[in-house]
Design an enzyme around this catalytic site. Structure first.
Site, PDB file in Angstrom:
ATOM      1  N   ARG C 103      48.257  42.071  40.285  1.00 18.74           N
ATOM      2  CA  ARG C 103      47.804  40.984  39.408  1.00 18.74           C
ATOM      3  C   ARG C 103      46.346  40.591  39.682  1.00 18.74           C
ATOM      4  O   ARG C 103      45.708  39.952  38.850  1.00 18.74           O
ATOM      5  CB  ARG C 103      48.728  39.774  39.528  1.00 18.74           C
ATOM      6  CG  ARG C 103      50.158  40.017  39.040  1.00 18.74           C
ATOM      7  CD  ARG C 103      50.161  40.574  37.602  1.00 18.74           C
ATOM      8  NE  ARG C 103      49.209  39.872  36.767  1.00 18.74           N
ATOM      9  CZ  ARG C 103      49.397  38.672  36.270  1.00 18.74           C
ATOM     10  NH1 ARG C 103      50.538  38.063  36.481  1.00 18.74           N
ATOM     11  NH2 ARG C 103      48.476  38.074  35.543  1.00 18.74           N
ATOM     12  N   HIS C 104      45.830  41.016  40.834  1.00 21.89           N
ATOM     13  CA  HIS C 104      44.418  40.791  41.133  1.00 21.89           C
ATOM     14  C   HIS C 104      43.630  41.899  40.444  1.00 21.89           C
ATOM     15  O   HIS C 104      43.700  43.045  40.841  1.00 21.89           O
ATOM     16  CB  HIS C 104      44.191  40.773  42.641  1.00 21.89           C
ATOM     17  CG  HIS C 104      44.919  39.639  43.294  1.00 21.89           C
ATOM     18  ND1 HIS C 104      44.320  38.444  43.585  1.00 21.89           N
ATOM     19  CD2 HIS C 104      46.209  39.488  43.653  1.00 21.89           C
ATOM     20  CE1 HIS C 104      45.203  37.620  44.116  1.00 21.89           C
ATOM     21  NE2 HIS C 104      46.362  38.236  44.171  1.00 21.89           N
ATOM     22  N   ARG C 115      55.137  60.104  37.765  1.00 19.23           N
ATOM     23  CA  ARG C 115      55.257  61.028  36.640  1.00 19.23           C
ATOM     24  C   ARG C 115      54.894  62.441  37.114  1.00 19.23           C
ATOM     25  O   ARG C 115      55.455  63.422  36.654  1.00 19.23           O
ATOM     26  CB  ARG C 115      54.324  60.631  35.491  1.00 19.23           C
ATOM     27  CG  ARG C 115      54.651  59.267  34.899  1.00 19.23           C
ATOM     28  CD  ARG C 115      53.739  58.951  33.720  1.00 19.23           C
ATOM     29  NE  ARG C 115      54.033  59.802  32.570  1.00 19.23           N
ATOM     30  CZ  ARG C 115      53.172  60.073  31.600  1.00 19.23           C
ATOM     31  NH1 ARG C 115      51.940  59.592  31.636  1.00 19.23           N
ATOM     32  NH2 ARG C 115      53.517  60.835  30.587  1.00 19.23           N
ATOM     33  N   HIS C 209      33.948  39.445  48.339  1.00 24.24           N
ATOM     34  CA  HIS C 209      34.219  38.162  47.681  1.00 24.24           C
ATOM     35  C   HIS C 209      35.615  38.153  47.076  1.00 24.24           C
ATOM     36  O   HIS C 209      36.390  37.209  47.276  1.00 24.24           O
ATOM     37  CB  HIS C 209      33.180  37.887  46.589  1.00 24.24           C
ATOM     38  CG  HIS C 209      33.593  36.811  45.652  1.00 24.24           C
ATOM     39  ND1 HIS C 209      33.775  35.509  46.046  1.00 24.24           N
ATOM     40  CD2 HIS C 209      33.908  36.838  44.331  1.00 24.24           C
ATOM     41  CE1 HIS C 209      34.166  34.779  45.015  1.00 24.24           C
ATOM     42  NE2 HIS C 209      34.262  35.565  43.972  1.00 24.24           N
ATOM     43  N   ARG C 218      47.059  35.007  49.283  1.00 23.98           N
ATOM     44  CA  ARG C 218      48.188  35.774  49.781  1.00 23.98           C
ATOM     45  C   ARG C 218      48.537  35.516  51.242  1.00 23.98           C
ATOM     46  O   ARG C 218      49.565  36.000  51.711  1.00 23.98           O
ATOM     47  CB  ARG C 218      47.943  37.270  49.529  1.00 23.98           C
ATOM     48  CG  ARG C 218      47.815  37.628  48.046  1.00 23.98           C
ATOM     49  CD  ARG C 218      49.015  37.141  47.223  1.00 23.98           C
ATOM     50  NE  ARG C 218      48.939  37.582  45.825  1.00 23.98           N
ATOM     51  CZ  ARG C 218      49.874  37.314  44.926  1.00 23.98           C
ATOM     52  NH1 ARG C 218      50.934  36.606  45.237  1.00 23.98           N
ATOM     53  NH2 ARG C 218      49.732  37.729  43.680  1.00 23.98           N
TER      54      ARG C 218
END
Lengths: 303, 303, 303, 303
Positions: C103-104, C115, C209, C218
């Site tokens: 999500r970052h 795959r 950063h 986190r």
């Protein structure tokens, strides 16, 4: 505000904000020739809440009401729901302001091109109360306002240099072939003679989360006065658009303060009644003064 | 290139590229006062391959060799492996070039601040062969080179205006308080009098994928000549740094052509031996000429 | 740490950090089968300072020393200098952790592809002290540790289901055509039968950063325990790599607290010696308890 | 489509697209339990044109009409005007599809949280025509469809494993304390037992430029069939929303082909009537076949 240019509205099933519809398309004046103008928007406070509640699924039954949820999201830095609202501005601004503005990379921009088109003869001249000397304490700020004599001299120079350079720009373009003996030069070259206070304009589109981040930095007293004037007008737009988000933003960001580890321990000692001074605080002079200011304690106390 | 400033190297276990180590820290001149200078880098062709091969896991046993893999990645627009290499430049460039450059948002930038510091008295003046009239066909380009008389006039104006505005900048700053009766004005205000050809400088850090995207747009003949000169020098840096990626980039991007659906059907007809003309091609005049140019067919044929 | 795989170092003129060179390539174990491994890096504390000082130009003569400057940058949210350092990890992690991690968005990723390749038979099973009931107060957290009977039951289920599903995965692949009567199904289909605790791996590259932003969120107690264990190991890497930045990060971010407008006024009243209670504070219960915790005041006081 | 849930529309002065208003809020079914649903949008074809024309300033007098301008922008990769339109979807999709989807970083996402809430008992089971063996040529694709016997076996396994794991998920949660002797485990832990074909859902917001980039990659025959089914439905939404942009996208992207430098020289030779074969083409086997396919030349010719 009389909404002269209002077209009869279309019908939409999208979220609609009446207070912002009134502002749509209307230029809000900033500086001497600049403006901001809301061109379009998407979402409202409710859209932010809806996005956040996707996360809660079945849990929504017991979810707190909208205002509390928006405060919760802001307080806990849950940023993605605020990305779900979007706004588009048309902005006219001096080039030196545009250069600061564009450093915010999380927006979409379409700028007037001085390669395609000829720039207008408009440049920013500060008002007298804006003309100030270099600050002694702040390497990037302004100090005392100039004397009226010096102000007049400075404004005279700024005006004459901008005008002369613009006239030479027009001469070099020779756009209407006034002088049949000259070819004129390309627009992309001629414009390099213009001064940094020349106005440009652009469409600027950004989501609400990133807009709030922009505003937080640009209404700050460390920002240059000219860009702050734009930011302050945009803040009133945000207030009309998403009033609950605006309120939470003021509470948890704009008027909040960040206490470093050391500053937190200073506050703990103060609450216990201890007399803390800069020298026994563990803070630098600058940090110490900022802490006192944040706590509205007069520094002369030097508690 | 003699590497005068070379410090004795440190030992590292990181991927190292000798051909780029030689260039490190050395300014490569661009325009009259500008330069690019590689400050740091991370990764090499092998690092790109390694990242790609994470995807293949056990499959790597039969994987094709590195060069073929890099071509495959480039051809199929597998962009993330190219993000795994990074480079940092120190660049000196005129403000009007910086304004085009900064539109690429996927880089990190630290620019010289004219709020903190005083800009140097350096501005870009085109060479005579760069001074050209507005193009007739291309609304954003240059046409014929000026006569030497007109060149001299234009250069005279550019030089005088830039110098006068800079001298007024210094006067307004009154930085060394030469005139004790004046306070001088803040740096952030005085600089608005400077012209767009004044030089600035910045640190610019970008990953290889985004650098190649930047270069593709900025070595293009539609880009302004001044920024192209920077892009061409950076391309030679890329060639030294990641030679296999450079080769694949030239093959599949820089010298590749994009055939639209309609252009593809024109090419099919041409291969069958049909005489296609613009009027029966389904293409606009501009698209037709671009297609012929891409296929190196002289337009006078009008096949 | 014995550096078994160490190749003899190459010489480089780039900034080099000895404490990080030692860690290079060495897997640092996390959870039962996971790891983080530093693959490459670019820049150090000095590189951050250098980038910041581009802004100061001539002003550098009087600039404060490096450590103070890094604190200043962190304190005032000057983020771009911290973007000038970059790090690349090889990480092995369960899929449910990977889903939070990704999500970052400000990082580059190359993930193992199920795959192309067959996933290993490795899945995360919590240790007994990690097995806890749903928290009563925290809708997204854990409460009390399970009884050893219930733990054993849960672990049994997790293990059996993961193993059975993996065996079916292998059966459906029929990769080595063990059963000549079956074609087997494509890898991209078979993998949909795997459980979310199956391990995957990726290369992950990010600037300092954005890494600090990731770590701040986190290592927080609201993050899920499993991803926190990765974050804590990465924090020790940051400490080895850029010790001055690490120190400023702890001081101004990790152990700092944010006081909302209302909380600030509560603190002011407390310092004046006023007895503030939740009911007269203007804060919600949750905010009130968080404030007391931040100030290390026992809530039973309910001052 | 009957618009059952339609609220009476609000009035707005924003650009409004009737063909998209009809689709608003209506789920469009994808796979067995999934859907896409347009929740909100901003802008239309005209908004793209308006943004582009900011660049032309005075020049707009002679500007070509909208459709031609949109084709021009698409052809010349002028991407920023297409960033000026925005769309928000509510999407329900299997987790393995979500994992591919999220790799596109230029969107905003709010996903259902399995830490806060309990996932529904819904998982993706392929239809029989989707069940295929591993492709021989394509390491990441599907080959022949399975026999009906093998299909039935595979579907049986997928269904039983997903159901069993879900039932164990419920058991471990013990959410309604069916078994009073067990505490149950936290949601964030229990969900690690679920299979990758479990459905999740999210709000996904993206600008038109980045949406087209997503669609280009995800309607491609190399994308996994399941995500292609989502992409194809989104493409019909784009067609309803911005029909001129859609047309230009098909012409210059979806059905265009990229000719590498070498492929371009092959085409030149073909047009001149030369018999080119793979062996004298300079192309690899794969590139040669792709070129023939792009030009609709049967490979058996082997011209």
């Amino acid at each position: 505000m009389v909404n002269k240019g209002a077209k009869p509205g279309s019908a939409t099933r999208r979220p609609t904000v009446e207070a912002l519809e009134v502002l749509l398309q209307e230029p809000i004046k900033v500086l001497d020739h600049g403006f901001i103008r809301v061109v379009d928007y998407m979402g409202d406070d409710k859209a932010i809440v809806d996005a956040a509640r996707v996360s809660y699924g079945r849990g929504t039954k017991t979810a707190s009401e909208d205002r509390a949820l928006i405060h919760y999201l802001m307080r806990h830095h849950h940023t993605t729901p605020f990305e779900m609202a979007e706004i588009k501005f048309h902005i006219k601004l001096p080039i030196f302001v545009a250069r600061q503005w564009i450093r915010h990379r999380t927006a979409s921009v379409n700028e007037y091109s001085a390669r395609y088109s000829i720039l207008d003869k408009e440049f920013y001249l500060p008002t007298e109360d804006q003309l100030a000397s270099q600050s002694d304490e702040n390497r990037q700020g302004r100090g005392k306002t100039l004397s009226s004599t010096e102000s007049a001299q400075v404004l005279g120079i700024l005006r004459q240099d901008a005008e002369r350079n613009y006239e030479h720009y027009e001469w070099m373009l020779n756009a209407d072939s006034k002088d049949g003996n000259r070819a004129g030069i390309a627009r992309e070259l001629a414009r390099i003679n213009l001064t940094l206070n020349t106005y440009t304009q652009w469409y600027w589109k950004i989501d609400l989360h990133n807009l709030l981040h922009f505003l937080r930095l640009r209404v700050d007293r460390h920002a240059q006065s000219e860009i702050r004037q734009y930011a302050r007008q945009m803040l009133t737009v945000v207030q009309a658009w998403v009033p609950q988000t605006y309120e939470a933003f003021v509470e948890h960001r704009l008027e909040a303060i960040n206490l470093s580890r050391t500053a937190t321990s200073v506050v703990r000692r103060m609450i216990k009644g201890e007399q803390v001074t800069q020298s026994n605080s563990g803070l630098s002079k600058r940090e110490w003064l900022d802490l006192l200011a944040g706590l509205a304690i007069a520094p002369e106390d030097d508690r």
